[in-house]
Scaffold this motif. Structure first.
Motif, mmCIF file in Angstrom:
data_model
loop_
_atom_site.group_PDB
_atom_site.id
_atom_site.type_symbol
_atom_site.label_atom_id
_atom_site.label_comp_id
_atom_site.label_asym_id
_atom_site.label_seq_id
_atom_site.Cartn_x
_atom_site.Cartn_y
_atom_site.Cartn_z
ATOM 1 N N LEU A 179 0.745 -1.374 0.145
ATOM 2 C CA LEU A 179 -0.132 0.366 -0.406
ATOM 3 C C LEU A 179 0.692 1.979 -0.225
ATOM 4 O O LEU A 179 1.518 1.568 1.177
ATOM 5 N N PRO A 180 0.606 2.406 -0.509
ATOM 6 C CA PRO A 180 1.393 3.742 -0.576
ATOM 7 C C PRO A 180 1.361 4.361 0.942
ATOM 8 O O PRO A 180 0.354 4.548 1.080
ATOM 9 N N VAL A 181 2.250 4.649 0.838
ATOM 10 C CA VAL A 181 2.416 6.217 2.110
ATOM 11 C C VAL A 181 1.254 6.765 2.311
ATOM 12 O O VAL A 181 0.428 7.106 3.221
ATOM 13 N N GLY A 182 0.854 7.342 1.399
ATOM 14 C CA GLY A 182 0.103 8.643 1.086
ATOM 15 C C GLY A 182 -1.392 7.803 1.414
ATOM 16 O O GLY A 182 -2.419 8.515 1.695
ATOM 17 N N GLU A 183 -1.319 6.424 1.338
ATOM 18 C CA GLU A 183 -3.135 5.893 1.643
ATOM 19 C C GLU A 183 -3.058 4.806 2.400
ATOM 20 O O GLU A 183 -4.443 4.308 3.297
#
Length: 259
Positions: A179-183
């Motif tokens: 999962l991307p950090v921003g999500e």
């Protein structure tokens, strides 16, 4: 690779053996530092920062990193070493004990005023007195598209996490490692989980993995078979097929993959 808790505990053992004692043996088996002689100097302190360990005298700081195979062991004077002598990289002895660094990945002798050079590029130390969760979150957020499982390994974000604990932290927070950090819903909670896990491992060892190394055994929450997959990224400066890839363990049900 030894993680922050292992280095923290190694520093504690060395501190008990060396702190405040005068060195009577100084043997650097690294060509660059073969002439360094610390005999007669008093060990003023021993400490760690992330995966880095420092033995400090009044004039120098002996900086070591265990990398993949390294270990520090303490012996009574005259006691037989438990690893081959050829593997020793440093021997620091007192009247009562010998501290031996075996298979160390990095050995560096710094002037006391230069020690900061070894840690200036690192994020906050998860096991240090200056732990700063807000700074860790800010550093992670610098690259919001990066998978969280890779961002946690980056010592420039927060210092001390290795392959074992990134799996454990993501598992405990039910966050898929890709999962991307921003999500990530609550990055502060994940960072606090990282601190809790490392602190528990360092102060109440041993840590018994909940996810790491357990595939394909069942998840302890839902019973689904755990999985292990490679998670890597292109290495800057190398060709397009060169990648850093390491296995990360997760539950495919509890940790929903990104869409």
């Amino acid at each position: 690779m030894p993680e922050g808790d292992v280095v923290f505990l190694a520093a504690a053992r060395l501190r008990a053996a060396l702190d405040g004692a005068t060195l009577t043996r100084s043997d650097f088996r690294v060509p660059r530092y073969a002439t360094v002689d610390l005999r007669g100097q008093v060990v003023e302190s021993v400490g760690s920062y992330g995966k880095h360990l420092f033995v400090r005298t009044e004039t120098v700081s002996v900086h070591t990193h265990l990398k993949m195979e390294g270990t520090w062991r303490v012996f009574r004077c005259g006691q037989r070493w438990t690893k081959p002598r050829v593997a020793a990289r440093i021997v620091l002895g007192t009247a009562d004990a010998e501290a031996v660094g075996f298979d160390l990945g990095l050995v560096e002798v710094l002037r006391r005023g230069e020690e900061h050079r070894a840690v200036d590029n690192l994020g906050p130390d998860l096991l240090g007195p200056g732990w700063d969760p807000a700074e860790a979150v800010a550093r992670l957020n610098r690259d919001p598209a990066r998978p969280i499982g890779l961002a946690l390994l980056d010592q420039r974000n927060l210092a001390g996490i290795g392959n074992i604990y990134r799996s454990e932290i993501c598992y405990l927070r039910r966050v898929h490692p890709a999962l991307p950090v921003g999500e990530v819903d609550d990055l502060y909670a994940l960072v606090h989980e990282a601190h809790r896990v490392l602190h528990r491992a360092a102060h109440q060892p041993p840590w018994r993995p909940l996810a790491y190394g357990r595939a394909p055994r069942p998840c302890r929450r839902c019973g689904t078979s755990l999985r292990v997959e490679m998670l890597g990224e292109t290495v800057p400066g190398y060709d397009r097929v060169s990648r850093r890839e390491r296995g990360i363990y997760y539950c495919p049900k509890c940790q929903v993959p990104p869409v």
